[in-house]
Design an enzyme around this catalytic site. Structure first.
Site, PDB file in Angstrom:
ATOM      1  CG  ASP A  14      -1.904  -1.171   1.185  1.00  6.15           C
ATOM      2  OD1 ASP A  14      -2.220  -1.653   0.084  1.00  6.15           O
ATOM      3  OD2 ASP A  14      -2.299  -1.625   2.274  1.00  6.15           O
ATOM      4  CE  LYS A  17       2.424  -2.380  -4.347  1.00  2.00           C
ATOM      5  NZ  LYS A  17       2.158  -1.979  -2.949  1.00  2.00           N
ATOM      6  N   GLY A  41      -4.458  -4.215  -3.913  1.00  3.50           N
ATOM      7  CA  GLY A  41      -5.447  -3.175  -4.189  1.00  3.50           C
ATOM      8  C   GLY A  41      -4.674  -1.922  -4.538  1.00  3.50           C
ATOM      9  CG  HIS A  42      -1.863  -1.920  -7.022  1.00  2.00           C
ATOM     10  ND1 HIS A  42      -0.946  -2.469  -7.883  1.00  2.00           N
ATOM     11  CD2 HIS A  42      -1.612  -2.498  -5.809  1.00  2.00           C
ATOM     12  CE1 HIS A  42      -0.176  -3.330  -7.222  1.00  2.00           C
ATOM     13  NE2 HIS A  42      -0.568  -3.368  -5.969  1.00  2.00           N
ATOM     14  CD  GLN A 224       0.815  -8.806  -2.606  1.00  2.00           C
ATOM     15  OE1 GLN A 224       1.497  -9.461  -3.365  1.00  2.00           O
ATOM     16  NE2 GLN A 224      -0.420  -8.463  -2.893  1.00  2.00           N
ATOM     17  CG  ASP A 333       0.056  14.460   0.955  1.00  2.00           C
ATOM     18  OD1 ASP A 333       0.825  13.621   0.452  1.00  2.00           O
ATOM     19  OD2 ASP A 333      -1.165  14.254   1.133  1.00  2.00           O
TER      20      ASP A 333
END
Ligand code: GDP
Ligand code: IMO
Ligand code: MG
Length: 423
Positions: A14, A17, A41-42, A224, A333
Site C-alpha cells: 500500500d 504503487k 489493491g492499487h 504487496q 503531505d
C-alpha cells in the site's frame, strides 16, 4: 535491446504503487504484473474518478499501453472479470489491451474457502490474510496440483477442476466447525472462466523477451511490499510470493541481467494491514492522525491500516536487497501539520543495539528515533522541487544519505497530477 524497469513497494504494501505506475506508464509500451493476485489493491485517481486495481496492471487506462498478467500472478477469474467490467464501463477496450500468461495459476473458489478455514482455525495467531485464496493457490502451485490459465482451453478442463475441487473438499474436512457456501463462489467463477476465453492467453515469457529485443519499454508492477516477501518478510506474517526484485525474473521469465531500473516506493511514514511485527507502530493519537489524514484503510478489504513512523533500519535493508536505483516517496503531505516527525534509525533489543531487521522480529524490538522538525506547509500544490520548504528537503536529504539512493519522485496527493519529478 531494452531492459525491464521495476516498481515495487519497500514496506508492507500500500505504498502507492498503483498511482505511480499510472503516472509514469506513458513512458512505457507495456506494464506487467509479475506476482501476487487479487490480494493487491492499487488505487488510481484521475479526472475526478477513482479506481482500485486488483489483478489488472495499473497501466490499463493509458492509451497505447499494453498490459500483461505474468506467469507469477495467481488469477481468480471471477474477481478479474468484475474488474474488467468496471474498467470497460469507463470506455476502455480491455480485451485488446490485456494479455494473460498461460502459465499463471488459477485461484479456485475452494482456495478462497480454504484460506478462510485456515485463518479461522488459527484464531489469534492468524496472518490476517485478505481471504482471496492467495496462500492455498500458491501452495497448490508449488505442490504441483495447480491449474493454469492455459488449462482453461483444454477439453478436459472441467474434469481437472472437479478433481482439484474434490481434493480441496477433502482438505476442508479438517475444519469441521467451518461452514462455507461453495455455490456462492462457484457459479460466478465458472461463468467467468467462460468469459475469460475471449481474452488473449500468451506465452508471456516469450512475448516479454521478444519485446525487449525489439526495444519495447516494459515496466514491471510489483504487488504487496518487500516486508511481506515470503522469504525476507516478517514470516509467517507475509504473503505467499516473492515480492522483491528477484520475483520479476521468475514472475515474467526474464534473466537477472535484463532487470533495468528498480524504482522503490515508500511512504514517508509506515503502514501495515494484517497481523505481524511492526516495530515503529504508534498506538497513540499520532497513529490515529496518520490513519485519518492518510485515509489508511485497506483498498481490498477496507480494514484499518496500522500506522507508525518511518523505519530506516527496515528501509535500508529493502533498498539493498532490491538493488533499488531510484526512490519514490509517497504521502509526505499527510504529515504537513506535524510539529515533529520521527524516524527509527536503529533498534534496541534486551538492552543490546541492533542495526538490522532480524529474522525473528517481534515485540521485543524497541526503535531508537531521530527527530525532525515538521515542515508545517501544505505540500499538495507543489509541483517543483525548488518550491518545497527547507525542512522537507532536509528530511529527503537524510533519507538519501541513509539509503545511498536518490529520491527522484515525490507524490504529494492521491491524484495523478499531484506529483513532483526531480531531475
Ligand atoms: P498500492 O497498493 O501500493 O497501490 O497503494 P494503495 O492504493 O493500496 O494505497 C495508497 C493510498 O494512498 C491510496 O488511497 C492512494 O489514493 C493514496 N495516495 C497515493 N499517493 C498519495 C499521496 O502522495 N498523498 C496522499 N495523501 N495519498 C496518496
Ligand atoms: P498491495 O499490492 C497490504 C497482507 C495481508 C496479510 C498478508 C497475507 O495493495 O500493496 P494474503 O492475502 O496475501 O495471504 O495476506 O499480506 N497483504 C497486503 N497488505 N497491501 C497488499 O497489497 C497486501 N496483500 C497482502 O493483509 O497481512
Ligand atoms: Mg494496496
Amino acid at each position: 535491446m531494452k531492459k525491464v524497469d521495476v516498481i515495487l513497494g519497500l514496506q508492507w504494501g500500500d505504498e502507492g504503487k498503483g498511482k505511480i505506475v499510472d503516472s509514469i506508464s506513458p513512458k512505457y509500451d507495456v506494464v506487467a504484473r509479475f506476482q501476487g493476485g487479487p490480494n493487491a489493491g492499487h488505487s488510481l485517481k484521475f479526472d475526478g474518478d477513482s479506481f482500485v486495481m486488483h489483478t489488472v496492471p495499473s497501466g490499463i487506462f493509458r492509451e497505447g499501453t499494453l498490459n500483461i498478467i505474468g506467469n507469477g500472478v495467481v488469477v481468480d477469474p471471477a474477481i478479474l472479470m468484475d474488474e474488467v467490467r468496471q474498467i470497460e464501463a469507463k470506455g476502455v477496450d480491455v480485451k485488446s489491451k490485456l494479455l494473460i500468461s498461460k502459465r499463471a495459476n488459477l485461484i479456485l473458489p475452494t482456495h478462497r474457502i480454504l484460506d478462510g478455514a485456515s485463518e479461522s482455525a488459527m484464531g489469534k495467531g492468524k496472518i490476517g490474510s485478505t481471504l482471496k485464496g492467495i496462500g492455498p493457490a500458491y501452495m497448490d502451485k508449488t505442490g504441483r496440483y495447480g491449474l493454469r490459465i492455459g488449462d482453461i482451453l483444454l477439453p478436459d478442463f472441467k474434469d481437472r477442476y472437479e478433481a482439484l475441487k474434490q481434493r480441496h473438499l477433502r482438505m476442508l474436512t479438517m475444519y469441521p466447525d467451518y461452514s462455507y457456501d461453495l455455490a456462492k463462489f462457484e457459479g460466478p467463477w465458472l461463468a467467468a472462466i467462460e468469459e475469460l476465453k475471449q481474452f488473449r492467453f500468451i506465452e508471456s515469457e516469450r512475448y516479454v523477451n521478444d519485446a525487449m529485443n525489439n526495444d519495447v519499454a516494459i515496466l514491471a508492477e510489483g504487488a504487496q511490499g518487500s516486508l511481506l516477501d515470503i522469504d525476507f518478510g516478517t514470516y509467517p506474517f507475509v504473503t505467499s510470493s516473492n515480492t522483491m526484485a528477484s520475483g520479476v525474473c521468475t514472475g515474467l521469465g526474464i534473466a537477472p541481467s535484463r532487470v533495468g531500473n528498480v524504482y522503490g516506493i515508500f511512504k514517508a511514514y509506515c503502514t501495515r494491514v494484517g497481523n505481524g511485527p511492526f516495530p515503529t507502530e504508534l498506538f497513540d493519537e499520532t497513529g490515529d492522525r496518520l490513519r485519518k489524514i492518510g485515509c489508511e484503510f485497506g483498498a481490498t478489504t477496507g480494514r484499518a491500516r496500522r500506522c507508525g513512523w518511518l523505519d530506516m533500519v527496515a528501509l535500508k535493508q529493502t533498498v539493498t536487497m532490491n538493488g533499488v536505483t531510484e526512490l519514490i516517496m509517497m504521502k509526505p503531505d499527510v504529515m504537513d501539520d506535524f510539529e515533529t516527525i520521527k524516524v527509527a534509525v536503529s533498534y534496541k533489543r534486551h538492552g543490546e543495539d541492533l542495526d538490522y531487521f532480524p529474522y525473528d522480529a517481534d515485540d521485543s524490538i524497541q526503535p531508537v528515533y531521530k527527530e525532525f522538525r515538521g515542515w508545517k506547509t501544505a505540500l499538495g500544490g507543489i509541483r517543483a522541487w525548488e518550491d518545497f520548504p527547507q525542512a522537507f528537503k532536509d528530511y529527503v536529504a537524510f533519507i538519501e544519505a541513509e539509503t545511498g539512493c536518490p529520491v527522484k519522485i515525490i507524490s504529494v496527493g492521491p491524484d495523478r497530477s499531484e506529483i513532483v519529478f526531480r531531475n
